[in-house]
Design an enzyme around this catalytic site. Structure first.
Site, mmCIF file in Angstrom:
data_model
loop_
_atom_site.group_PDB
_atom_site.id
_atom_site.type_symbol
_atom_site.label_atom_id
_atom_site.label_comp_id
_atom_site.label_asym_id
_atom_site.label_seq_id
_atom_site.Cartn_x
_atom_site.Cartn_y
_atom_site.Cartn_z
ATOM 1 N N LYS A 78 0.899 -1.179 -0.069
ATOM 2 C CA LYS A 78 0.017 0.110 0.073
ATOM 3 C C LYS A 78 0.837 1.319 -0.078
ATOM 4 C CE LYS A 78 -4.066 2.123 2.492
ATOM 5 N NZ LYS A 78 -4.956 1.928 3.601
ATOM 6 N N SER A 153 -9.720 2.145 2.785
ATOM 7 C CA SER A 153 -8.892 3.050 1.952
ATOM 8 C C SER A 153 -7.893 1.744 1.061
ATOM 9 C CB SER A 153 -7.985 3.924 2.590
ATOM 10 O OG SER A 153 -7.114 3.381 3.660
ATOM 11 N N SER A 177 -10.103 -0.029 7.103
ATOM 12 C CA SER A 177 -9.570 -0.125 5.764
ATOM 13 C C SER A 177 -8.832 -1.313 5.157
ATOM 14 C CB SER A 177 -8.646 1.011 5.690
ATOM 15 O OG SER A 177 -9.395 2.244 5.806
#
Length: 489
Positions: A78, A153, A177
């Site tokens: 990420k 996210s 997330s």
């Protein structure tokens, strides 16, 4: 080569050990797969093909350690996790072109286990959002349906694994997330106990809530990755000084005699009937496997969203002060004095959702409003934590749905922040309490995956994996594949 993307980490490991496949071949196939699918998926922001192939060649020369199941396995990262010499933007214009000079602690752990990072994955800007639509650079799509959101996210992290671009990825979870995108994409996502994994090198959103965790296609794979990246880190004062247990040791011990709690609040109004039905079927599966499942109450969970957005936004307001156009990151070209430089840099560099949360947080911390908002939210947080502790006095685990709905249409909630915030109502209490939570596939509705959330006691991820593995082996949901992987969406 499709079998490479359908198989498990264990299958890939065996092929590498038996020399049926070299690490270089596996990494080349990974980049071919990304190239073939990412035009639709938009999961990756940055690829590091040269660096990955260099590490792969060195590993082929050294040889695969048969005892290290993760050796040579490609992994996506990420884009809010700092990676040395690889652009790290947190999906924001503010950090465009930022090349870190050091690795996050989790990246050091990834490399120590000979995993091969192949690139950085798309996300909501500074991890603020639930659909990966607030990214400055692109919108990621759901692996099962390109018209749907992948969640957020960590949407890029989940979609990439579900679509077979990489077998494993790292995400971060501040209010759901990891778990929400895992549910939306039909994979396994773990948010570990706060303090289980070092946050050193994680671009902070809300420091008392953020945790890094793994996303994989199966429970066993997830346990292996968590094992690799967990542990105390002297560089992170919130990192727990605890030994890391073997998360796979009791994986196959079953759930006979286990006591599981089902909060009535998690199945009330607002939960899609198809999701409620899938969760209740999962409850029956656990009962058939020998577990006791009883209804309980977590009465303060309903206040979680309100408390979370005050606490998280307040911490974000503080954490994002450092992005001022002075030291690094974006700098406005049109400023004529210092005050203008601050204002224009932040106005131009941050997206609307980030600015919204900074303003909410700054207001909540301001003189005259601190007691009414931030302090009150902290008191609610304590009540939520106490609710969990009370249930865990009598039960081993808590289960319920991960999300109130399946993945929704792109653009559906982005213009309605409150609707977006309420979508995290089932995951947020876990972060406020600091306990571990994970999502595993438990069904489908309208061709889209449904996630079952397991919540455990602090630092008891091993019991969660044990229960998740038992359910996974008793069902076939984890074997379903989206069309992009040759299955049926």
């Amino acid at each position: 080569m499709m079998s490479l993307f359908q198989g498990s980490i264990q299958d890939l490991h065996q092929k590498l050990v038996n020399k049926e496949l070299t690490v270089v071949e596996l990494i080349e196939a990974t980049f071919d797969r990304i190239e073939a699918t990412d035009e639709v998926l938009n999961a990756f922001l940055t690829l590091d093909k040269e660096g990955a192939l260099e590490q792969a060649a060195a590993l082929d020369e050294k040889g695969i350690d048969e005892g290290n199941i993760l050796a040579g396995i490609p992994i996506g990262i990420k884009d809010n996790i700092v990676t040395k010499d690889v652009e790290t933007t947190a999906a924001s214009k503010m950090l465009g072109g930022f090349i870190p000079v050091y690795d996050a602690t989790v990246m050091s752990a990834v490399k120590a286990h000979d995993m091969i990072p192949v690139g950085k994955l798309n996300m909501d800007e500074f991890a603020m959002g639930g659909s990966t639509e607030t990214s400055y650079y692109k919108k990621t799509t759901n692996a099962w349906d390109a018209t749907k959101v992948p969640g957020g996210s960590s949407g890029g992290s989940a979609a990439a694994v579900a679509a077979g671009q990489v077998p494993v990825s790292l995400g971060t979870d501040t209010g759901g997330s990891i778990r929400q995108p895992a549910a939306f994409n039909g994979i396994v996502g773990m948010k570990p106990t706060y303090g289980r994994i070092s946050r050193f090198g994680l671009i902070a959103f809300a420091s008392s809530l953020d945790q890094i965790g793994p996303l994989t296609r199966t429970v066993e794979e997830n346990a292996h990755v968590l094992q690799a990246i967990s542990g105390h880190d002297p560089k992170d004062s919130t990192s727990a000084q605890l030994e890391v247990p073997d998360f796979t040791a009791n994986l196959k011990a079953g759930v006979k005699g286990m006591k599981i709690a089902l909060p009535k609040e998690y199945l009330e109004e607002g939960i899609d009937p198809a999701i409620r039905e899938a969760v209740l079927k999962a409850v029956e599966t656990y009962r058939e496997l020998g577990a006791t499942v009883e209804e309980v109450s977590l009465p303060h969970s309903k206040y979680g969203v309100a408390a979370y957005y005050i606490i998280a936004s307040s911490e974000a307001s503080s954490n994002l002060q450092r992005f001022d156009g002075i030291r690094y990151g974006y700098r406005s070209e049109s400023a004529t004095n210092l005050e203008e430089l601050y204002v224009k840099t932040r106005s131009e560099g941050f997206g609307s959702e980030v600015k919204r949360r900074i303003m909410l947080g700054t207001f909540s911390l301001s003189s005259g409003f601190y007691d009414a908002h931030f302090k009150k939210a902290g008191q609610v947080r304590t009540l939520i934590k106490n609710d969990f502790e009370k249930v865990f006095e009598s039960y081993d685990l808590i289960i319920g749905p991960t999300t109130p709905t399946v993945a929704y249409d792109l653009g559906d909630k982005i213009s309605d922040p409150l609707a977006m915030y309420m979508a995290d109502i089932l995951t947020i209490p876990v972060n406020l309490a600091g306990v571990p939570g994970m999502s595993i596939p438990c069904g489908f509705a309208d061709g889209l995956p449904i996630g079952l959330q397991l919540i455990g006691k602090r630092f008891d991820e091993a019991t969660m994996y044990q229960a998740a593995y038992a359910f996974e082996q008793a069902t076939t949901f984890h074997q379903q594949r989206p069309e992009i992987l040759g299955g049926k969406a």
